[in-house]
Write a protein that holds these residues in place. Sequence first.
Motif, PDB file in Angstrom:
ATOM      1  N   HIS A   1       0.834  -1.208   0.000  1.00 40.61           N
ATOM      2  CA  HIS A   1       0.000   0.000   0.000  1.00 40.61           C
ATOM      3  C   HIS A   1       0.865   1.252   0.000  1.00 40.61           C
ATOM      4  N   PHE A   2       1.935   1.250   0.795  1.00 38.57           N
ATOM      5  CA  PHE A   2       2.825   2.406   0.806  1.00 38.57           C
ATOM      6  C   PHE A   2       3.558   2.542  -0.528  1.00 38.57           C
ATOM      7  N   ALA A   3       4.001   1.415  -1.088  1.00 38.30           N
ATOM      8  CA  ALA A   3       4.732   1.460  -2.352  1.00 38.30           C
ATOM      9  C   ALA A   3       3.866   2.008  -3.477  1.00 38.30           C
ATOM     10  N   ASN A   4       2.576   1.671  -3.469  1.00 39.40           N
ATOM     11  CA  ASN A   4       1.665   2.110  -4.527  1.00 39.40           C
ATOM     12  C   ASN A   4       0.950   3.415  -4.181  1.00 39.40           C
ATOM     13  N   GLY A   5       1.089   3.887  -2.935  1.00 38.56           N
ATOM     14  CA  GLY A   5       0.375   5.085  -2.506  1.00 38.56           C
ATOM     15  C   GLY A   5      -1.107   4.851  -2.323  1.00 38.56           C
ATOM     16  N   GLU A   6      -1.526   3.597  -2.228  1.00 37.35           N
ATOM     17  CA  GLU A   6      -2.943   3.257  -2.150  1.00 37.35           C
ATOM     18  C   GLU A   6      -3.477   3.503  -0.736  1.00 37.35           C
ATOM     19  N   GLY A   7      -4.382   4.467  -0.607  1.00 36.45           N
ATOM     20  CA  GLY A   7      -4.960   4.790   0.687  1.00 36.45           C
ATOM     21  C   GLY A   7      -4.040   5.548   1.614  1.00 36.45           C
ATOM     22  N   VAL A   8      -2.912   6.037   1.119  1.00 37.19           N
ATOM     23  CA  VAL A   8      -1.928   6.719   1.962  1.00 37.19           C
ATOM     24  C   VAL A   8      -2.174   8.225   1.958  1.00 37.19           C
ATOM     25  N   TYR A   9      -2.204   8.821   3.138  1.00 38.74           N
ATOM     26  CA  TYR A   9      -2.261  10.266   3.299  1.00 38.74           C
ATOM     27  C   TYR A   9      -0.827  10.767   3.467  1.00 38.74           C
ATOM     28  N   TYR A  10      -0.556  11.981   2.970  1.00 43.87           N
ATOM     29  CA  TYR A  10       0.791  12.545   3.081  1.00 43.87           C
ATOM     30  C   TYR A  10       0.726  13.882   3.808  1.00 43.87           C
ATOM     31  N   GLY A  11       1.785  14.181   4.580  1.00 39.56           N
ATOM     32  CA  GLY A  11       1.764  15.433   5.309  1.00 39.56           C
ATOM     33  C   GLY A  11       3.111  15.783   5.889  1.00 39.56           C
ATOM     34  N   PHE A  12       3.110  16.771   6.770  1.00 41.30           N
ATOM     35  CA  PHE A  12       4.340  17.277   7.376  1.00 41.30           C
ATOM     36  C   PHE A  12       4.164  17.338   8.883  1.00 41.30           C
ATOM     37  N   SER A  13       5.275  17.482   9.581  1.00 39.32           N
ATOM     38  CA  SER A  13       5.247  17.552  11.032  1.00 39.32           C
ATOM     39  C   SER A  13       6.272  18.555  11.527  1.00 39.32           C
ATOM     40  N   VAL A  14       6.020  19.066  12.727  1.00 37.75           N
ATOM     41  CA  VAL A  14       6.962  19.916  13.451  1.00 37.75           C
ATOM     42  C   VAL A  14       7.082  19.331  14.851  1.00 37.75           C
ATOM     43  N   GLU A  15       8.313  19.081  15.296  1.00 45.45           N
ATOM     44  CA  GLU A  15       8.521  18.491  16.617  1.00 45.45           C
ATOM     45  C   GLU A  15       9.528  19.310  17.412  1.00 45.45           C
ATOM     46  N   LEU A  16       9.215  19.487  18.672  1.00 46.52           N
ATOM     47  CA  LEU A  16      10.165  20.037  19.631  1.00 46.52           C
ATOM     48  C   LEU A  16      10.640  18.883  20.490  1.00 46.52           C
ATOM     49  N   LEU A  17      11.915  18.513  20.374  1.00 47.49           N
ATOM     50  CA  LEU A  17      12.455  17.356  21.073  1.00 47.49           C
ATOM     51  C   LEU A  17      13.430  17.808  22.146  1.00 47.49           C
ATOM     52  N   LEU A  18      13.127  17.464  23.398  1.00 53.42           N
ATOM     53  CA  LEU A  18      14.027  17.721  24.507  1.00 53.42           C
ATOM     54  C   LEU A  18      14.860  16.462  24.740  1.00 53.42           C
ATOM     55  N   GLN A  19      15.391  16.250  25.921  1.00 47.20           N
ATOM     56  CA  GLN A  19      16.287  15.112  26.122  1.00 47.20           C
ATOM     57  C   GLN A  19      15.563  13.784  25.926  1.00 47.20           C
ATOM     58  N   LYS A  20      14.397  13.633  26.574  1.00 42.77           N
ATOM     59  CA  LYS A  20      13.644  12.385  26.418  1.00 42.77           C
ATOM     60  C   LYS A  20      12.183  12.596  26.028  1.00 42.77           C
ATOM     61  N   PHE A  21      11.715  13.835  26.087  1.00 41.72           N
ATOM     62  CA  PHE A  21      10.326  14.121  25.742  1.00 41.72           C
ATOM     63  C   PHE A  21      10.242  14.900  24.435  1.00 41.72           C
TER      64      PHE A  21
ATOM     65  N   LEU B   1       7.289  17.107  21.817  1.00 43.47           N
ATOM     66  CA  LEU B   1       5.966  17.668  21.552  1.00 43.47           C
ATOM     67  C   LEU B   1       5.875  17.910  20.061  1.00 43.47           C
ATOM     68  N   GLY B   2       4.850  17.364  19.430  1.00 42.90           N
ATOM     69  CA  GLY B   2       4.777  17.466  17.980  1.00 42.90           C
ATOM     70  C   GLY B   2       3.399  17.819  17.471  1.00 42.90           C
ATOM     71  N   MET B   3       3.379  18.442  16.301  1.00 44.86           N
ATOM     72  CA  MET B   3       2.151  18.654  15.542  1.00 44.86           C
ATOM     73  C   MET B   3       2.305  17.908  14.220  1.00 44.86           C
ATOM     74  N   TYR B   4       1.291  17.115  13.870  1.00 41.48           N
ATOM     75  CA  TYR B   4       1.375  16.240  12.710  1.00 41.48           C
ATOM     76  C   TYR B   4       0.144  16.443  11.835  1.00 41.48           C
ATOM     77  N   THR B   5       0.353  16.501  10.534  1.00 42.25           N
ATOM     78  CA  THR B   5      -0.747  16.686   9.587  1.00 42.25           C
ATOM     79  C   THR B   5      -0.645  15.643   8.487  1.00 42.25           C
ATOM     80  N   TYR B   6      -1.813  15.216   7.997  1.00 40.16           N
ATOM     81  CA  TYR B   6      -1.886  14.252   6.900  1.00 40.16           C
ATOM     82  C   TYR B   6      -3.056  14.649   6.000  1.00 40.16           C
ATOM     83  N   PHE B   7      -2.830  14.601   4.677  1.00 34.98           N
ATOM     84  CA  PHE B   7      -3.838  15.042   3.726  1.00 34.98           C
ATOM     85  C   PHE B   7      -4.000  14.024   2.597  1.00 34.98           C
ATOM     86  N   SER B   8      -5.217  13.966   2.062  1.00 30.80           N
ATOM     87  CA  SER B   8      -5.506  13.166   0.872  1.00 30.80           C
ATOM     88  C   SER B   8      -6.398  13.997  -0.040  1.00 30.80           C
TER      89      SER B   8
END
Length: 203
Positions: A42-62, A64-71
């Motif tokens: 499914h990923f190889a063919n793009g079948e049913g796959v949504y695509y998007g971008f993310s922004v993450e703030l990464l500290l030492q072990k924690f 926080l992220g915002m994630y988006t997916y679109f079709s």
Amino acid sequence: MLLIFLAFAGTAHGQGLTLGLSGALYMSDEEMDDPTFDVGEHFANGEGVYYGFSVELLLQKFGLGMYTYFSFYELYDGWDYEMMDADVNLAISYHLLGTSAVLDPFVELGAGSITRNITAYDEGLGGGWVELDEPFPFLGTTYWHYGIGLGVNLGGLGGFIKIQDHHATGPLEVDGSATYGGYTTDDFPLKRYKVIIGAKLWL
């Protein structure tokens, strides 16, 4: 919500800010239990796959992220529609070996919303396509999720795969006074599972 997150992330530049691109495949209980359902295909063919971008703030072990997916696709149902499904969520993650570890196992907890939107329509009466000023979400659901994942970090680049378990919390409140071809607001048929494959760049 987006502006608040970006403002917070901007103040933490240098502590571990990443930008990412990813694809997400949504799966029902039946698909998850079906041994013939090939996630890689499914990923190889793009079948049913949504695509998007993310922004993450990464500290030492924690993190926080915002994630988006679109079709984007077209729907034909008496009228013709240009459609956009959009999934937006915020999540906090805990990275067992640290966010910059070469092998990066992590767990995640978050919440978001997924909507099915009309972006343009054609009544089929010779008038041509009518572009809406903003997408009209005629289906929408809010949800919370938890998940597990594994990342690989090499210098300023990283890759990851994760799976999430979704639980709907109710229909998204939108303005249902406007309709196009009789569509009205209702719950989005949210599939329970989401498999995500992505890459990120450390800034």
